[in-house]
Design a protein around this motif. Structure first.
Motif, mmCIF file in Angstrom:
data_model
loop_
_atom_site.group_PDB
_atom_site.id
_atom_site.type_symbol
_atom_site.label_atom_id
_atom_site.label_comp_id
_atom_site.label_asym_id
_atom_site.label_seq_id
_atom_site.Cartn_x
_atom_site.Cartn_y
_atom_site.Cartn_z
ATOM 1 N N THR A 1 41.968 23.664 30.741
ATOM 2 C CA THR A 1 42.190 22.334 30.174
ATOM 3 C C THR A 1 43.540 21.780 30.599
ATOM 4 O O THR A 1 43.657 20.648 31.082
ATOM 5 N N MET A 2 44.586 22.598 30.434
ATOM 6 C CA MET A 2 45.930 22.127 30.758
ATOM 7 C C MET A 2 46.137 21.974 32.260
ATOM 8 O O MET A 2 46.799 21.037 32.716
ATOM 9 N N GLY B 1 50.030 24.383 25.227
ATOM 10 C CA GLY B 1 48.692 24.129 25.746
ATOM 11 C C GLY B 1 47.636 23.990 24.667
ATOM 12 O O GLY B 1 46.767 23.109 24.737
ATOM 13 N N GLY B 2 47.685 24.859 23.651
ATOM 14 C CA GLY B 2 46.704 24.787 22.568
ATOM 15 C C GLY B 2 46.814 23.496 21.785
ATOM 16 O O GLY B 2 45.797 22.863 21.439
ATOM 17 N N GLU B 3 48.044 23.088 21.498
ATOM 18 C CA GLU B 3 48.263 21.828 20.774
ATOM 19 C C GLU B 3 47.723 20.646 21.566
ATOM 20 O O GLU B 3 46.999 19.797 21.034
ATOM 21 N N GLN B 4 48.093 20.579 22.834
ATOM 22 C CA GLN B 4 47.682 19.432 23.638
ATOM 23 C C GLN B 4 46.171 19.388 23.807
ATOM 24 O O GLN B 4 45.576 18.312 23.909
ATOM 25 N N ALA B 5 45.547 20.558 23.826
ATOM 26 C CA ALA B 5 44.087 20.596 23.963
ATOM 27 C C ALA B 5 43.402 19.953 22.766
ATOM 28 O O ALA B 5 42.387 19.262 22.921
ATOM 29 N N TYR B 6 43.952 20.147 21.552
ATOM 30 C CA TYR B 6 43.282 19.489 20.427
ATOM 31 C C TYR B 6 43.678 18.009 20.315
ATOM 32 O O TYR B 6 42.900 17.191 19.830
ATOM 33 N N TRP B 7 44.868 17.645 20.791
ATOM 34 C CA TRP B 7 45.194 16.210 20.868
ATOM 35 C C TRP B 7 44.203 15.478 21.763
ATOM 36 O O TRP B 7 43.863 14.316 21.513
#
Length: 530
Positions: free
Chosen positions: A17-18, A345-351
């Motif tokens: 994703t990132m 990366g995990g944060e941006q993936a849910y954003w």
């Protein structure tokens, strides 16, 4: 100090994703607004300036003034809070849980990324002001995720009864944690500073939110960092229309569900929405609001509201309504004149699941920026890497692959049986030509024998490599020890270590060199040799 930048793609610890986001892959383009470059920021400034009201700015500045009332703050932070009243001022934000003594190293990297980006944008856009913001996740209730930090391979843990929003937790019991931590530190000048920072933070403040604010302020106030606690009645008043919409229409569930249906075609989904993405917050509990039998109920309690009653409660007590992971980003963007959110990366993936929701409620979706990631290497470790002929990119290989590569490089023996396999396959091709002129049973026998012989060669190849590793035991041990030092638990050290380990060795110089080294918009992994 030596700084090396390596593409995230070569590190091996970042999600598809990132990586697709960083490469602007067309598959992911529909899920974000503006990209983190100067062109994207110019567009974002125009969008946010027209959508963020003067009245919201005044509420924000007054709330922050109240939050900082009992804290000593730098002139730069004081100026930044005042600047937030002005229509040409914008925030660059990052957020983090209230981890004990900041938790993992990347707490520092997030905040320094925000500070450096704000400074860089101030140069590029001199007619605007940019304020770095650390959003404290005071309303989280996942205590098990924050009640410890790692120091020198040991876990320092705070044991207490769980319950409610962590920012409201009493700091009682942290004196025992302080005693344990102090024993590990020694008595150097840097150790004395760390002891004082911990004691002044946790033993002189009554709740975890204030303790965390004190520590972050001590570390970063000179750079003008502004620390926001969202568990604030005046700030929650600004969010009332969006909470009401959520209770009445379930907008977030509808919008995010549609988004993740499309996103799931190519990417892993980080979080799934609930029909109501709100908690009800009490002094010692934070429970989901659910709608059943025409009543709004607070899960695991006897509390229930009719529709009229819950709207009255919302206006009377907005602080009791706490957004979950789906709505928290919206809350942040409603109360801040924010341009960019910096996260892992995990944060941006849910954003990336949220843009359609932001559009539905007419709030600009912020720029998403993957935070700086850092691998710290001492001069001694750098010399060892050079002696072992391990490049900086190779350092991040799977340990088995790294050892295999170096053993093969260090031997005069041919460990690759590729030529032998090709020779064998050629011999069997000739046999197959003969077999085709006879009965099918003989051709089957030839094919079976070929598979057996190739498999046998592959086994011998593995046995040879295993034997060579035993012969080069000393090399294997040196590589293993060094990589384990740099990548504890075969993970990036920033996810494992606490800043205190490096502060103990380097003092304030550690933060100073990070400040110099981190370049948020270069979108690369940083290796820092000090």
């Amino acid at each position: 100090m030596k700084v090396t930048q390596i593409p995230f793609q070569k590190i091996g610890f970042f999600s598809k994703t990132m990586l697709d986001y960083l490469e602007k892959n067309p598959k992911i383009n529909p899920f974000y607004n503006n990209f983190p470059d100067f062109e994207g920021f110019q567009k974002q400034i125009a969008e946010k300036q027209t959508s963020f009201s003067k009245s919201s700015r005044l509420v924000l500045a007054e709330a922050l003034k109240n939050q900082y009332e009992s804290f000593e703050i730098s002139e730069k932070t004081k100026t930044n809070i005042s600047l937030l009243k002005k229509e040409h001022t914008f925030t660059i934000s990052t957020g983090h849980q209230l981890n004990l003594f900041t938790g993992p190293l990347y707490f520092l990297y997030k905040i320094i990324s925000a500070i450096n980006l704000a400074e860089e944008l101030s140069v590029k856009f001199p007619n605007q002001n940019f304020v770095p913001v650390y959003w404290m996740a005071t309303e989280d209730h996942d205590f098990d995720e924050i009640n410890y930090f790692n120091f020198d391979g040991k876990k320092v843990t705070w044991n207490r009864k769980d319950g409610g929003a962590v920012g409201r937790f009493s700091t009682d019991g942290l004196d025992a944690v302080f005693d344990v931590f102090s024993e590990h530190l020694g008595n150097s000048k840097n150790a004395q500073y760390l002891k004082k920072l911990f004691a002044d933070g946790y033993l002189k403040h009554h709740n975890l939110a204030d303790a965390t604010r004190f520590i972050a302020n001590e570390l970063f106030a000179k750079y003008g960092l502004v620390i926001v606690d969202g568990d604030d009645a005046k700030l929650k008043e600004l969010f009332i229309p969006f909470v009401r919409d959520e209770l009445e229409h379930g907008t977030s569930f509808k919008a995010v569900s549609k988004t993740i249906e499309r996103l799931a075609n190519n990417y892993k989904i980080q979080v799934n929405p609930r029909e109501i993405n709100l908690f009800y917050l009490g002094d010692d509990y934070r429970e989901r609001i659910i709608f059943e039998n025409n009543l709004y109920k607070v899960n695991n309690t006897e509390i229930a509201f009719s529709k009229d009653e819950i709207f009255k409660e919302l206006h009377k007590n907005p602080k009791a309504f706490s957004p979950n992971v789906i709505m928290r980003p919206l809350y942040q963007e409603v109360i801040l004149p924010n341009l960019c959110y910096i996260g892992g990366g995990g944060e941006q993936a849910y954003w990336l699941e949220l843009q359609d929701y932001f559009n539905a409620v007419n709030i600009p979706f912020p720029i998403l920026l993957l935070r700086n990631s850092v691998q710290v290497i001492s001069e001694k470790q750098a010399r060892k890497l050079a002696a072992l002929n391990i490049s900086k990119e190779e350092l991040f290989l799977n340990q088995h692959e790294l050892i295999t590569n170096k053993v093969v490089e260090n031997t005069a023996i041919e460990t690759n049986f590729k030529d032998k396999k090709q020779f064998l396959e050629q011999q069997f091709l000739d046999l197959k030509e003969v077999a085709k002129k006879t009965h099918i049973s003989f051709l089957n026998a030839v094919n079976a024998q070929e598979r057996k012989q190739i498999k046998g060669l592959e086994k011998l190849e593995k046995r040879l490599l295993k034997a060579e590793k035993k012969r080069q035991t000393h090399l294997v041990e040196r590589i293993t020890i060094l990589q384990n030092e740099l990548l504890p638990n075969q993970s990036l050290e920033e996810r494992q270590r606490n800043f205190s380990e490096y502060y103990l060795e380097y003092g304030i110089t550690f933060i100073d060199v990070l400040k110099i080294a981190l370049k948020p918009l270069e979108l690369q992994f940083t290796i820092l040799e000090i």
